[in-house]
Scaffold this motif. Sequence first.
Motif, PDB file in Angstrom:
ATOM      1  N   VAL A  57     115.073 131.478 108.162  1.00  0.00           N
ATOM      2  CA  VAL A  57     114.975 132.316 106.966  1.00  0.00           C
ATOM      3  C   VAL A  57     113.572 132.218 106.382  1.00  0.00           C
ATOM      4  O   VAL A  57     112.844 131.247 106.622  1.00  0.00           O
ATOM      5  N   ASP A  58     113.198 133.227 105.633  1.00  0.00           N
ATOM      6  CA  ASP A  58     111.934 133.219 104.899  1.00  0.00           C
ATOM      7  C   ASP A  58     111.844 131.919 104.103  1.00  0.00           C
ATOM      8  O   ASP A  58     112.773 131.549 103.381  1.00  0.00           O
ATOM      9  N   GLN A  59     110.739 131.207 104.233  1.00  0.00           N
ATOM     10  CA  GLN A  59     110.574 129.892 103.605  1.00  0.00           C
ATOM     11  C   GLN A  59     110.826 129.927 102.106  1.00  0.00           C
ATOM     12  O   GLN A  59     111.284 128.942 101.514  1.00  0.00           O
ATOM     13  N   ARG A  60     110.563 131.059 101.481  1.00  0.00           N
ATOM     14  CA  ARG A  60     110.748 131.141 100.029  1.00  0.00           C
ATOM     15  C   ARG A  60     112.206 130.965  99.626  1.00  0.00           C
ATOM     16  O   ARG A  60     112.499 130.488  98.523  1.00  0.00           O
ATOM     17  N   VAL A  61     113.128 131.332 100.509  1.00  0.00           N
ATOM     18  CA  VAL A  61     114.547 131.084 100.241  1.00  0.00           C
ATOM     19  C   VAL A  61     114.795 129.587 100.123  1.00  0.00           C
ATOM     20  O   VAL A  61     115.490 129.115  99.209  1.00  0.00           O
ATOM     21  N   ARG A  62     114.220 128.841 101.041  1.00  0.00           N
ATOM     22  CA  ARG A  62     114.402 127.383 101.032  1.00  0.00           C
ATOM     23  C   ARG A  62     113.748 126.764  99.806  1.00  0.00           C
ATOM     24  O   ARG A  62     114.263 125.785  99.238  1.00  0.00           O
ATOM     25  N   ASP A  63     112.635 127.332  99.396  1.00  0.00           N
ATOM     26  CA  ASP A  63     111.899 126.775  98.254  1.00  0.00           C
ATOM     27  C   ASP A  63     112.630 126.962  96.934  1.00  0.00           C
ATOM     28  O   ASP A  63     112.602 126.067  96.072  1.00  0.00           O
ATOM     29  N   ILE A  64     113.285 128.109  96.752  1.00  0.00           N
ATOM     30  CA  ILE A  64     113.834 128.417  95.429  1.00  0.00           C
ATOM     31  C   ILE A  64     115.348 128.241  95.315  1.00  0.00           C
ATOM     32  O   ILE A  64     115.872 128.098  94.203  1.00  0.00           O
ATOM     33  N   HIS A  65     116.060 128.227  96.433  1.00  0.00           N
ATOM     34  CA  HIS A  65     117.521 128.197  96.347  1.00  0.00           C
ATOM     35  C   HIS A  65     118.184 126.977  96.976  1.00  0.00           C
ATOM     36  O   HIS A  65     119.211 126.510  96.482  1.00  0.00           O
ATOM     37  N   ILE A  66     117.645 126.472  98.052  1.00  0.00           N
ATOM     38  CA  ILE A  66     118.346 125.459  98.838  1.00  0.00           C
ATOM     39  C   ILE A  66     118.216 124.073  98.219  1.00  0.00           C
ATOM     40  O   ILE A  66     117.126 123.643  97.856  1.00  0.00           O
TER      41      ILE A  66
END
Length: 224
Positions: free
Chosen positions: A117-126
Amino acid sequence: MRIDIITVLPELLRSPFEASILKRAIEKEVVSVHLHNLRDYTDSSYKQVDDYQFGGGAGMVLMIEPIDKCIGQLKSERKYDEVIYMTPDGKTLDQKMANALSLHGNLMILCGHYKGVDQRVRDIHITKEISVGDYVLSGGELGAAILCDAVIRLIPGVLNNETSALTDSFQDNLLAPPVYTRPAEYKGLKVPEVLLSGHFGKIEEWREAQALARTEKLRPDLLE
């Protein structure tokens, strides 16, 4: 417990929850599992949820927008104890982690696919990244099923005998001892006499010794 799973292949995940212990847990309403098709959260007429990665390179990447919409919608409806991303570079799932997750009320699981997934998903949600082993699957769906099975079976009321899970391998950093059932002798192969003795103290001592011996032989790393 409620588990929400975000996936591009919901059909791949249905069958594990339609049989055995997981089905029984759902029927008892001990747990509820909800599958969310990521393609329902895209405005693309082709239901596109992936694109080429910036900088070039082989493999597609799940886009941030549909994932953000889906997670945002779910978060607006309830609070989650963990938002989990299934990924090969996450922390390896073990019994201690499964025990901890089984105590939560609401879990969300995002299944990776393609190159991830787009790294920004991991940064803000995970909040937690989990791997089921040092290998790569075609997607996170099978890993999510493994995680759910490991967690759900620990919830009180799921197993017919709730003490069974407490004697599983890894609960005390030891492998489980050998187990036997009828007949007591088969083609000259006999069940250890101590298990037939009815002396529960000696049986427990035998099981502890066997568990330690088996761990030393097969998984000495657990004793370090």
